[in-house]
Design an enzyme around this catalytic site. Sequence first.
Site, PDB file in Angstrom:
ATOM      1  N   HIS A 191      35.669  40.045 -85.265  1.00  0.00           N
ATOM      2  CA  HIS A 191      36.204  38.476 -85.475  1.00  0.00           C
ATOM      3  C   HIS A 191      37.416  38.300 -85.259  1.00  0.00           C
ATOM      4  CE1 HIS A 191      35.986  35.094 -88.584  1.00  0.00           C
ATOM      5  NE2 HIS A 191      37.199  34.785 -87.886  1.00  0.00           N
ATOM      6  N   HIS A 243      45.772  33.844 -88.792  1.00  0.00           N
ATOM      7  CA  HIS A 243      44.750  34.298 -88.696  1.00  0.00           C
ATOM      8  C   HIS A 243      44.499  34.197 -86.928  1.00  0.00           C
ATOM      9  CE1 HIS A 243      40.466  35.207 -88.282  1.00  0.00           C
ATOM     10  NE2 HIS A 243      39.960  33.710 -88.043  1.00  0.00           N
ATOM     11  N   CYS A 273      39.419  28.758 -93.066  1.00  0.00           N
ATOM     12  CA  CYS A 273      40.001  29.721 -93.572  1.00  0.00           C
ATOM     13  C   CYS A 273      40.783  29.807 -94.919  1.00  0.00           C
ATOM     14  CB  CYS A 273      41.201  30.486 -92.423  1.00  0.00           C
ATOM     15  SG  CYS A 273      40.277  30.317 -90.767  1.00  0.00           S
ATOM     16  N   GLU A 315      56.398  53.770 -81.678  1.00  0.00           N
ATOM     17  CA  GLU A 315      57.780  53.038 -82.208  1.00  0.00           C
ATOM     18  C   GLU A 315      57.451  51.537 -82.871  1.00  0.00           C
ATOM     19  OE1 GLU A 315      60.685  54.407 -82.164  1.00  0.00           O
ATOM     20  OE2 GLU A 315      62.095  52.489 -82.187  1.00  0.00           O
ATOM     21  N   HIS A 364      42.083  35.429 -83.382  1.00  0.00           N
ATOM     22  CA  HIS A 364      40.833  35.989 -83.091  1.00  0.00           C
ATOM     23  C   HIS A 364      41.095  36.661 -81.711  1.00  0.00           C
ATOM     24  CE1 HIS A 364      37.641  32.900 -84.440  1.00  0.00           C
ATOM     25  NE2 HIS A 364      38.439  33.373 -85.445  1.00  0.00           N
TER      26      HIS A 364
HETATM   27  C1  LIG Z   1      35.654  29.453 -82.806  1.00  0.00           C
HETATM   28  S1  LIG Z   1      34.967  28.878 -84.364  1.00  0.00           S
HETATM   29  C2  LIG Z   1      35.884  29.824 -85.346  1.00  0.00           C
HETATM   30  C3  LIG Z   1      35.909  29.512 -87.091  1.00  0.00           C
HETATM   31  O1  LIG Z   1      34.470  29.599 -87.266  1.00  0.00           O
HETATM   32  C4  LIG Z   1      36.691  30.523 -87.789  1.00  0.00           C
HETATM   33  O2  LIG Z   1      36.387  31.815 -87.416  1.00  0.00           O
HETATM   34  C5  LIG Z   1      38.253  30.230 -87.356  1.00  0.00           C
HETATM   35  O3  LIG Z   1      38.853  31.013 -87.199  1.00  0.00           O
HETATM   36  C6  LIG Z   1      38.725  28.747 -87.551  1.00  0.00           C
HETATM   37  O4  LIG Z   1      38.110  28.159 -88.465  1.00  0.00           O
HETATM   38  P1  LIG Z   1      38.869  26.552 -88.663  1.00  0.00           P
HETATM   39  O5  LIG Z   1      37.809  26.104 -89.782  1.00  0.00           O
HETATM   40  O6  LIG Z   1      38.626  25.744 -87.496  1.00  0.00           O
HETATM   41  O7  LIG Z   1      40.140  26.633 -89.023  1.00  0.00           O
HETATM   42 ZN   LIG Z   2      38.138  33.135 -87.484  1.00  0.00          ZN
END
Ligand SMILES: CSC[C@@H](O)[C@@H](O)C(=O)COP(=O)(O)O
Ligand SMILES: [Zn+2]
EC number: 4.2.1.109
Length: 231
Positions: free
Chosen positions: A192, A106, A89, A135, A108
């Site tokens: 994602h 970041h 990232c 709100e 998920h």
């Molecule tokens: C479950 S693998 C997820 C990764 O491909 C990526 O999307 C992520 O968010 C983290 O990447 P990383 O390189 O481990 O910091």
């Molecule tokens: Zn990711």
Amino acid sequence: MAEENQDHLIQSEDPQHPANLICTLCAKFYTLGWVTGTGGGTSIRHHDHIYIAPSGVQKELMKPEDMFVMEYESRNYLRRPSVHKPSACTPLFLAAFDKGAGCCIHTHSQWAVLITLLVERDFGKEACFEIEEIEQIKGIPKGRGKQGNLGYYDRLRIPIIENTAHEEDLTESLTKAMESYPDTYAVLVRRHGIYVWGDNVHKAKTQCESLDYIFQLAVRMKELGLPWTKQ
Ligand SMILES: CSC[C@@H](O)[C@@H](O)C(=O)COP(=O)(O)O
Ligand SMILES: [Zn+2]
């Protein structure tokens, strides 16, 4: 210079030191389902130093000595643990720092992912999640260079970009979305997750929390057939 030996950059008793803070924040984010299974992460800018977590590790178990330190201006690594690679990232975090951020998160989060599935993909047009009269919108700033946060009657807009096979390939579309939506502090990535940044760690964290709350609520609203906006 032996990059592995720059330990003074990551050793501090201060819990607010970026190397300590990334570890404690990711451990908290894990409990929210934001960084499970090695996905997601956090990066902090401290003056001219960028603190970056390793790639592919359990983000909730990281130690300060696992951290990479990059010099922002030169983009050279000052500290590079030899057993790891830096987070995939990193170019996306750098895009946020280029916009003046002090921290980029970041996640998920499944709520963020569900929102990207609920907003239709309109070919040729930039997709965007929009909501108003909630709100918690007041937890999101009006925009870069603007004073204060959004009001209850303002509309929150978060652009959505398409996912790519490799995280680093998202950089171009993330940068484009930042330019199309100059006021945004977040970009959703379809199927994602989300990137959220703030002027400092406190703001990035609270904005990320506010957005996650709004996404969860919006998913429930959709289930109940309730509209996100008045029209
Ligand atoms: C479950 S693998 C997820 C990764 O491909 C990526 O999307 C992520 O968010 C983290 O990447 P990383 O390189 O481990 O910091
Ligand atoms: Zn990711």
